[in-house]
Enzyme design. Structure first.
Site, PDB file in Angstrom:
ATOM      1  N   LYS A  30       1.426  -0.146  -2.577  1.00  0.00           N
ATOM      2  CA  LYS A  30       0.392   0.510  -1.761  1.00  0.00           C
ATOM      3  C   LYS A  30       0.469   2.003  -2.019  1.00  0.00           C
ATOM      4  O   LYS A  30       1.534   2.611  -1.886  1.00  0.00           O
ATOM      5  CB  LYS A  30       0.629   0.218  -0.281  1.00  0.00           C
ATOM      6  CG  LYS A  30      -0.456   0.822   0.607  1.00  0.00           C
ATOM      7  CD  LYS A  30      -0.264   0.420   2.055  1.00  0.00           C
ATOM      8  CE  LYS A  30       0.703   1.279   2.793  1.00  0.00           C
ATOM      9  NZ  LYS A  30       0.336   2.685   2.913  1.00  0.00           N
ATOM     10  N   ASP A  57      -4.688   2.661  -0.077  1.00  0.00           N
ATOM     11  CA  ASP A  57      -4.756   2.761   1.390  1.00  0.00           C
ATOM     12  C   ASP A  57      -5.249   4.148   1.802  1.00  0.00           C
ATOM     13  O   ASP A  57      -4.468   4.990   2.217  1.00  0.00           O
ATOM     14  CB  ASP A  57      -3.336   2.474   1.925  1.00  0.00           C
ATOM     15  CG  ASP A  57      -3.210   2.607   3.433  1.00  0.00           C
ATOM     16  OD1 ASP A  57      -4.212   2.458   4.146  1.00  0.00           O
ATOM     17  OD2 ASP A  57      -2.071   2.871   3.876  1.00  0.00           O
ATOM     18  N   LYS A  59      -7.932   4.500   3.957  1.00  0.00           N
ATOM     19  CA  LYS A  59      -8.448   4.363   5.327  1.00  0.00           C
ATOM     20  C   LYS A  59      -9.714   5.185   5.570  1.00  0.00           C
ATOM     21  O   LYS A  59      -9.729   6.095   6.400  1.00  0.00           O
ATOM     22  CB  LYS A  59      -7.379   4.773   6.346  1.00  0.00           C
ATOM     23  CG  LYS A  59      -6.118   3.933   6.329  1.00  0.00           C
ATOM     24  CD  LYS A  59      -5.218   4.297   7.518  1.00  0.00           C
ATOM     25  CE  LYS A  59      -3.949   3.499   7.568  1.00  0.00           C
ATOM     26  NZ  LYS A  59      -2.961   3.844   6.548  1.00  0.00           N
ATOM     27  N   ASP A  62     -15.998   7.389   8.252  1.00  0.00           N
ATOM     28  CA  ASP A  62     -16.990   8.470   8.234  1.00  0.00           C
ATOM     29  C   ASP A  62     -18.348   7.827   8.531  1.00  0.00           C
ATOM     30  O   ASP A  62     -18.416   6.630   8.852  1.00  0.00           O
ATOM     31  CB  ASP A  62     -16.961   9.158   6.859  1.00  0.00           C
ATOM     32  CG  ASP A  62     -17.389  10.620   6.923  1.00  0.00           C
ATOM     33  OD1 ASP A  62     -18.378  10.913   7.632  1.00  0.00           O
ATOM     34  OD2 ASP A  62     -16.754  11.453   6.266  1.00  0.00           O
TER      35      ASP A  62
HETATM   36  O1  C5P Z   1       7.753   2.871   6.076  1.00  0.00           O
HETATM   37  P1  C5P Z   1       6.874   1.835   6.756  1.00  0.00           P
HETATM   38  O2  C5P Z   1       7.247   0.416   6.372  1.00  0.00           O
HETATM   39  O3  C5P Z   1       6.748   2.063   8.241  1.00  0.00           O
HETATM   40  O4  C5P Z   1       5.435   2.111   6.101  1.00  0.00           O
HETATM   41  C1  C5P Z   1       4.285   1.426   6.522  1.00  0.00           C
HETATM   42  C2  C5P Z   1       3.128   1.818   5.646  1.00  0.00           C
HETATM   43  O5  C5P Z   1       1.982   1.109   6.073  1.00  0.00           O
HETATM   44  C3  C5P Z   1       2.777   3.293   5.678  1.00  0.00           C
HETATM   45  O6  C5P Z   1       2.376   3.659   4.379  1.00  0.00           O
HETATM   46  C4  C5P Z   1       1.604   3.382   6.631  1.00  0.00           C
HETATM   47  O7  C5P Z   1       0.698   4.396   6.271  1.00  0.00           O
HETATM   48  C5  C5P Z   1       0.949   2.019   6.441  1.00  0.00           C
HETATM   49  N1  C5P Z   1       0.204   1.507   7.600  1.00  0.00           N
HETATM   50  C6  C5P Z   1       0.792   1.240   8.825  1.00  0.00           C
HETATM   51  N2  C5P Z   1       0.055   0.743   9.862  1.00  0.00           N
HETATM   52  C7  C5P Z   1      -1.237   0.483   9.698  1.00  0.00           C
HETATM   53  C8  C5P Z   1      -1.844   0.733   8.476  1.00  0.00           C
HETATM   54  C9  C5P Z   1      -1.095   1.230   7.432  1.00  0.00           C
HETATM   55  O8  C5P Z   1       1.988   1.470   8.966  1.00  0.00           O
HETATM   56  N3  C5P Z   1      -1.919  -0.077  10.671  1.00  0.00           N
END
Ligand code: C5P
Length: 231
Positions: A30, A57, A59, A62
């Site tokens: 990702k 990712d 996101k 807009d």
């Molecule tokens: O380090 P960790 O496992 O917490 O990372 C989670 C990843 O998933 C990060 O890159 C974060 O931006 C992404 N993410 C999230 N929750 C969401 C959407 C994306 O943690 N709902």
């Protein structure tokens, strides 16, 4: 097949290449805003050229016309998954799908999934700051239904909501779940966290794992261990 998607939350290309050099086979990664804002979208093509599969990712959130144009351009990057915030509404999500379909190369477009409530959001924050009443799961399932109506392929949610989403939207509607932690890990800034084993039990399609892998003493082995838990 359940995939473990590794969040490449690094700030330099060197860290990314060093991390990926430890893997013998292509993996699912990702690429989010930290890496993209540091290295530009060129990093996507570089990681792609190494054979890895990419969930981009960014996101998007807009007005519909802007998201449509953004998605139309993102198709050119040949990634596997793109995403947007469901909070942008059904019209925005439909416009995103139009952009992806118009930009499709040889009829091929990336999957598009919608972020429901961030896994770092607690019920208290959702109720008191965002002023969305009720339980997180009700808000998340509502967002998932909107995403399905708009033609999206699935949503990003926490493990705790995946089962209800599949019941409401069908088993073909993808659930991609971040907030994954091994039993002994710190939850850091996340709130709605769960283990890979529980994610599998709850029927999550793919898990997103960042720090539990990237900060591990042996990231490649930790990745393989988590992959094994998901099979
Ligand atoms: O380090 P960790 O496992 O917490 O990372 C989670 C990843 O998933 C990060 O890159 C974060 O931006 C992404 N993410 C999230 N929750 C969401 C959407 C994306 O943690 N709902």
């Amino acid at each position: 097949m359940n995939k473990t998607i590794v969040a490449l939350d690094f700030s330099t290309k060197e860290e990314v290449l060093n991390f990926l050099s430890g893997f013998n086979e292509p993996i699912y990664v990702k690429i989010g805003m930290e890496l993209t804002y540091a290295c530009g979208l060129a990093i996507v093509s570089e990681v792609r050229a190494l054979g890895h599969h990419i969930f981009l990712d960014l996101k998007l959130h807009d007005i519909p016309n802007t998201v449509k144009g953004g998605m139309k351009n993102l198709v050119k990057l040949d990634v596997d998954i793109v995403n947007l915030h469901c909070a942008g509404g059904v019209a925005m999500m439909k416009a995103a799908m139009q952009g992806l379909n118009e930009g499709a190369v040889n009829g091929k477009r990336p999957l598009c999934i919608g972020v429901t409530q961030l896994t770092s959001t607690s019920k208290e924050a959702m109720n008191d700051e965002l002023r969305i009443d009720g339980e997180v799961i009700d808000c998340v399932v509502n967002y998932a239904k909107n995403a399905k109506e708009a033609g999206l392929d699935g949503v990003v949610c926490s493990v705790y909501e995946a089962r209800a989403i599949h019941e409401a939207c069908g088993n073909d509607f993808l659930t991609v779940t971040p907030g994954i932690r091994l039993a002994d890990d710190s939850k850091d800034d996340q709130e709605r966290v769960a283990t890979p084993t529980f994610a599998k039990e709850e029927g999550c399609n793919h898990i997103v794992v960042g720090r539990s892998i990237t900060n591990a003493s042996n990231p490649q082995q930790t990745y393989l261990d988590i992959e094994a838990m998901m099979q």
